[in-house]
Design a protein around this motif. Structure first.
Motif, PDB file in Angstrom:
ATOM      1  N   ASN A 140       0.806  -1.226   0.000  1.00  0.00           N
ATOM      2  CA  ASN A 140       0.000   0.000   0.000  1.00  0.00           C
ATOM      3  C   ASN A 140       0.840   1.278   0.000  1.00  0.00           C
ATOM      4  OD1 ASN A 140      -2.419  -1.456   0.025  1.00  0.00           O
ATOM      5  ND2 ASN A 140      -2.436  -1.549   2.257  1.00  0.00           N
ATOM      6  N   VAL A 141       2.093   1.164  -0.399  1.00  0.00           N
ATOM      7  CA  VAL A 141       2.950   2.343  -0.511  1.00  0.00           C
ATOM      8  C   VAL A 141       3.462   2.419  -1.943  1.00  0.00           C
ATOM      9  CG1 VAL A 141       5.042   3.492   0.304  1.00  0.00           C
ATOM     10  CG2 VAL A 141       3.602   2.229   1.910  1.00  0.00           C
ATOM     11  N   VAL A 142       3.204   3.532  -2.598  1.00  0.00           N
ATOM     12  CA  VAL A 142       3.573   3.660  -4.003  1.00  0.00           C
ATOM     13  C   VAL A 142       5.075   3.609  -4.193  1.00  0.00           C
ATOM     14  CG1 VAL A 142       3.576   5.217  -5.989  1.00  0.00           C
ATOM     15  CG2 VAL A 142       1.502   4.922  -4.643  1.00  0.00           C
ATOM     16  N   SER A 143       5.813   4.284  -3.320  1.00  0.00           N
ATOM     17  CA  SER A 143       7.223   4.460  -3.550  1.00  0.00           C
ATOM     18  C   SER A 143       7.963   4.523  -2.225  1.00  0.00           C
ATOM     19  CB  SER A 143       7.441   5.739  -4.382  1.00  0.00           C
ATOM     20  OG  SER A 143       8.728   5.753  -4.934  1.00  0.00           O
ATOM     21  N   GLY A 144       9.156   5.114  -2.228  1.00  0.00           N
ATOM     22  CA  GLY A 144       9.946   5.230  -1.006  1.00  0.00           C
ATOM     23  C   GLY A 144      11.005   6.299  -1.153  1.00  0.00           C
ATOM     24  N   PRO A 145      11.722   6.634  -0.080  1.00  0.00           N
ATOM     25  CA  PRO A 145      12.707   7.720  -0.133  1.00  0.00           C
ATOM     26  C   PRO A 145      13.858   7.396  -1.082  1.00  0.00           C
ATOM     27  CG  PRO A 145      12.940   6.461   1.899  1.00  0.00           C
ATOM     28  CD  PRO A 145      11.680   5.980   1.238  1.00  0.00           C
ATOM     29  N   PHE A 146      14.266   8.375  -1.858  1.00  0.00           N
ATOM     30  CA  PHE A 146      15.387   8.201  -2.788  1.00  0.00           C
ATOM     31  C   PHE A 146      16.301   9.426  -2.759  1.00  0.00           C
ATOM     32  CE2 PHE A 146      16.801   8.038  -7.461  1.00  0.00           C
ATOM     33  CZ  PHE A 146      17.933   7.298  -7.151  1.00  0.00           C
ATOM     34  N   GLN A 147      15.770  10.613  -3.134  1.00  0.00           N
ATOM     35  CA  GLN A 147      16.561  11.835  -3.085  1.00  0.00           C
ATOM     36  C   GLN A 147      15.725  12.981  -2.514  1.00  0.00           C
ATOM     37  OE1 GLN A 147      19.086  12.971  -6.409  1.00  0.00           O
ATOM     38  NE2 GLN A 147      18.802  10.967  -7.362  1.00  0.00           N
ATOM     39  N   MET A 148      16.375  13.843  -1.753  1.00  0.00           N
ATOM     40  CA  MET A 148      15.721  15.006  -1.155  1.00  0.00           C
ATOM     41  C   MET A 148      16.710  16.162  -1.189  1.00  0.00           C
ATOM     42  SD  MET A 148      12.790  15.437   0.854  1.00  0.00           S
ATOM     43  CE  MET A 148      12.149  16.481   2.153  1.00  0.00           C
ATOM     44  N   TRP A 149      16.308  17.255  -1.854  1.00  0.00           N
ATOM     45  CA  TRP A 149      17.139  18.460  -1.930  1.00  0.00           C
ATOM     46  C   TRP A 149      16.389  19.590  -1.229  1.00  0.00           C
ATOM     47  CZ3 TRP A 149      21.038  19.628  -6.217  1.00  0.00           C
ATOM     48  CH2 TRP A 149      21.625  18.441  -6.698  1.00  0.00           C
ATOM     49  N   ILE A 150      17.086  20.279  -0.304  1.00  0.00           N
ATOM     50  CA  ILE A 150      16.457  21.323   0.500  1.00  0.00           C
ATOM     51  C   ILE A 150      17.219  22.628   0.307  1.00  0.00           C
ATOM     52  CG2 ILE A 150      15.869  22.054   2.849  1.00  0.00           C
ATOM     53  CD1 ILE A 150      15.606  19.096   3.571  1.00  0.00           C
ATOM     54  N   LEU A 151      16.465  23.712   0.090  1.00  0.00           N
ATOM     55  CA  LEU A 151      17.057  25.014  -0.218  1.00  0.00           C
ATOM     56  C   LEU A 151      16.485  26.088   0.694  1.00  0.00           C
ATOM     57  CD1 LEU A 151      18.763  26.842  -2.186  1.00  0.00           C
ATOM     58  CD2 LEU A 151      16.651  27.062  -3.540  1.00  0.00           C
ATOM     59  N   PRO A 152      17.321  26.771   1.489  1.00  0.00           N
ATOM     60  CA  PRO A 152      16.822  27.915   2.264  1.00  0.00           C
ATOM     61  C   PRO A 152      16.368  29.033   1.329  1.00  0.00           C
ATOM     62  CG  PRO A 152      18.971  27.175   3.072  1.00  0.00           C
ATOM     63  CD  PRO A 152      18.738  26.494   1.758  1.00  0.00           C
ATOM     64  N   VAL A 153      15.277  29.704   1.698  1.00  0.00           N
ATOM     65  CA  VAL A 153      14.767  30.813   0.891  1.00  0.00           C
ATOM     66  C   VAL A 153      15.335  32.111   1.456  1.00  0.00           C
ATOM     67  CG1 VAL A 153      12.730  32.015   0.043  1.00  0.00           C
ATOM     68  CG2 VAL A 153      12.657  29.537   0.395  1.00  0.00           C
ATOM     69  N   GLY A 154      16.414  32.579   0.827  1.00  0.00           N
ATOM     70  CA  GLY A 154      17.056  33.810   1.270  1.00  0.00           C
ATOM     71  C   GLY A 154      17.454  33.743   2.733  1.00  0.00           C
ATOM     72  N   ALA A 155      17.212  34.848   3.436  1.00  0.00           N
ATOM     73  CA  ALA A 155      17.528  34.927   4.857  1.00  0.00           C
ATOM     74  C   ALA A 155      16.322  34.592   5.730  1.00  0.00           C
ATOM     75  CB  ALA A 155      18.048  36.320   5.199  1.00  0.00           C
ATOM     76  N   SER A 156      15.254  34.068   5.129  1.00  0.00           N
ATOM     77  CA  SER A 156      14.048  33.725   5.886  1.00  0.00           C
ATOM     78  C   SER A 156      14.239  32.382   6.577  1.00  0.00           C
ATOM     79  CB  SER A 156      12.831  33.672   4.964  1.00  0.00           C
ATOM     80  OG  SER A 156      12.868  32.498   4.163  1.00  0.00           O
ATOM     81  N   ASP A 157      13.250  31.990   7.388  1.00  0.00           N
ATOM     82  CA  ASP A 157      13.284  30.662   7.997  1.00  0.00           C
ATOM     83  C   ASP A 157      12.365  29.696   7.257  1.00  0.00           C
ATOM     84  OD1 ASP A 157      11.002  31.921   8.780  1.00  0.00           O
ATOM     85  OD2 ASP A 157      11.216  31.554  10.933  1.00  0.00           O
ATOM     86  N   TYR A 158      12.206  29.931   5.956  1.00  0.00           N
ATOM     87  CA  TYR A 158      11.461  29.043   5.073  1.00  0.00           C
ATOM     88  C   TYR A 158      12.441  28.262   4.197  1.00  0.00           C
ATOM     89  CZ  TYR A 158       7.022  31.466   6.070  1.00  0.00           C
ATOM     90  OH  TYR A 158       5.907  31.991   6.677  1.00  0.00           O
ATOM     91  N   THR A 159      12.000  27.105   3.744  1.00  0.00           N
ATOM     92  CA  THR A 159      12.796  26.299   2.828  1.00  0.00           C
ATOM     93  C   THR A 159      11.910  25.735   1.723  1.00  0.00           C
ATOM     94  OG1 THR A 159      12.520  24.454   4.377  1.00  0.00           O
ATOM     95  CG2 THR A 159      14.669  25.567   4.376  1.00  0.00           C
ATOM     96  N   ILE A 160      12.553  25.507   0.582  1.00  0.00           N
ATOM     97  CA  ILE A 160      11.960  24.745  -0.512  1.00  0.00           C
ATOM     98  C   ILE A 160      12.583  23.355  -0.472  1.00  0.00           C
ATOM     99  CG2 ILE A 160      11.958  24.474  -3.033  1.00  0.00           C
ATOM    100  CD1 ILE A 160      11.873  27.582  -3.155  1.00  0.00           C
ATOM    101  N   ALA A 161      11.777  22.328  -0.618  1.00  0.00           N
ATOM    102  CA  ALA A 161      12.300  20.968  -0.654  1.00  0.00           C
ATOM    103  C   ALA A 161      11.736  20.239  -1.860  1.00  0.00           C
ATOM    104  CB  ALA A 161      11.950  20.210   0.634  1.00  0.00           C
ATOM    105  N   LEU A 162      12.603  19.626  -2.619  1.00  0.00           N
ATOM    106  CA  LEU A 162      12.211  18.813  -3.766  1.00  0.00           C
ATOM    107  C   LEU A 162      12.586  17.373  -3.485  1.00  0.00           C
ATOM    108  CD1 LEU A 162      13.176  21.079  -6.783  1.00  0.00           C
ATOM    109  CD2 LEU A 162      11.009  19.864  -6.562  1.00  0.00           C
ATOM    110  N   LYS A 163      11.608  16.476  -3.624  1.00  0.00           N
ATOM    111  CA  LYS A 163      11.827  15.074  -3.283  1.00  0.00           C
ATOM    112  C   LYS A 163      11.484  14.178  -4.465  1.00  0.00           C
ATOM    113  CE  LYS A 163       9.208  13.373   0.031  1.00  0.00           C
ATOM    114  NZ  LYS A 163       8.385  12.175  -0.225  1.00  0.00           N
TER     115      LYS A 163
END
Length: 269
Positions: free
Chosen positions: A210-233
């Motif tokens: 019942n699980v389509v997939s699983g962890p493989f790659q994760m890239w995380i990017l801070p957004v400027g000087a904020s405490d937000y991030t973009i993550a692509l998985k």
């Protein structure tokens, strides 16, 4: 038309891996969820065509990124500016400005029922703990809600998925929970264009029921000087190796999405 899609009914399957028209579209998409849960219904051809999304953030930054054209689209309140209706060209979506009001993240000039915060922040809820919650303290009956993917596309047939997250979460905060997501290796840093990403990888795992997939790659990017991030998985599992051509194409698409992310300073007036 920009499609709005609610993922709440099928996040377990995958992750364990401005107006009346906007609201009406949400209701219409909600009615389609049962149909979309059928095996293979989320499959789409691997594409080389991408839509572009651009949004102003905190009145300080302009964020631009791409997403595959044949997906359900990204969940910003946004408007298409090119009006492309065929599948051979990408659309450009101008997103409503993202800003903070108190402890809530919002988009400007949208319908008051539009809950953008659910994509950005998590909330600890005490009470009955859902059996399908991936972040559940069963003893204390505390579970986490929110953090809905901003963009999501699943290929059931080849056991792949692509996810774009936009979170109010620092890299340090990410690293505390990434082992729960299956990423236990320490980060490496990679610079792509003007961005320095924190990169996490996992060995392809044996498929789970019942699980389509699983962890493989994760890239995380801070957004400027904020405490937000973009993550692509990019998710995959050992079944993905049964489709070697698609597996290579997915990694190429993933790299293209990473290269498409631009964070620019907005000139202050």
């Amino acid at each position: 038309m920009n499609k709005k899609f609610t993922y709440s009914l099928f996040l377990t399957l995958i992750i364990n891996i401005g107006g009346c028209s906007f609201v009406n579209q949400q209701l219409a998409d909600k009615a389609n969820e049962t149909k979309l849960l059928k095996s293979g219904a989320l499959d789409a051809n691997v594409t080389g065509v991408y839509d572009t999304y651009q949004v102003k953030f905190l009145d300080k930054y302009k964020i631009t990124h791409e997403w595959p054209r044949n997906s359900n689209g990204c969940q910003y309140a946004s408007s298409p500016t090119l009006g492309i209706s065929n599948g051979y060209q990408g659309e450009f979506y101008a997103g409503k400005d993202i800003y903070e009001e108190g402890n809530v993240t919002k988009q400007r000039d949208v319908h008051p029922t539009w809950n953008f915060d659910r994509f950005v922040r998590s909330k600890k809820v005490t009470g009955h703990c859902p059996a399908d919650s991936p972040n559940c303290d069963y003893g204390g009956k505390v579970f986490e809600t929110g953090l809905t993917p901003m963009c999501l596309q699943v290929w059931v047939g080849s056991s792949h998925s692509l996810t774009y997250y936009f979170f109010k979460r620092t890299v340090t905060e990410w690293e505390k929970i990434l082992p729960e997501w299956g990423f236990i290796q320490p980060a490496t840093k990679k610079t792509v264009g003007n961005n320095t990403w924190y990169v996490y990888q996992s060995d392809l795992q044996t498929p789970k029921i019942n699980v389509v997939s699983g962890p493989f790659q994760m890239w995380i990017l801070p957004v400027g000087a904020s405490d937000y991030t973009i993550a692509l998985k990019l998710n995959a599992n050992q079944n993905s190796l049964n489709s070697p051509q698609t597996h290579l194409q997915m990694q190429a698409i993933y790299r293209h999405l990473i290269e498409s992310v631009k964070i620019e300073n907005v000139e202050q007036k």
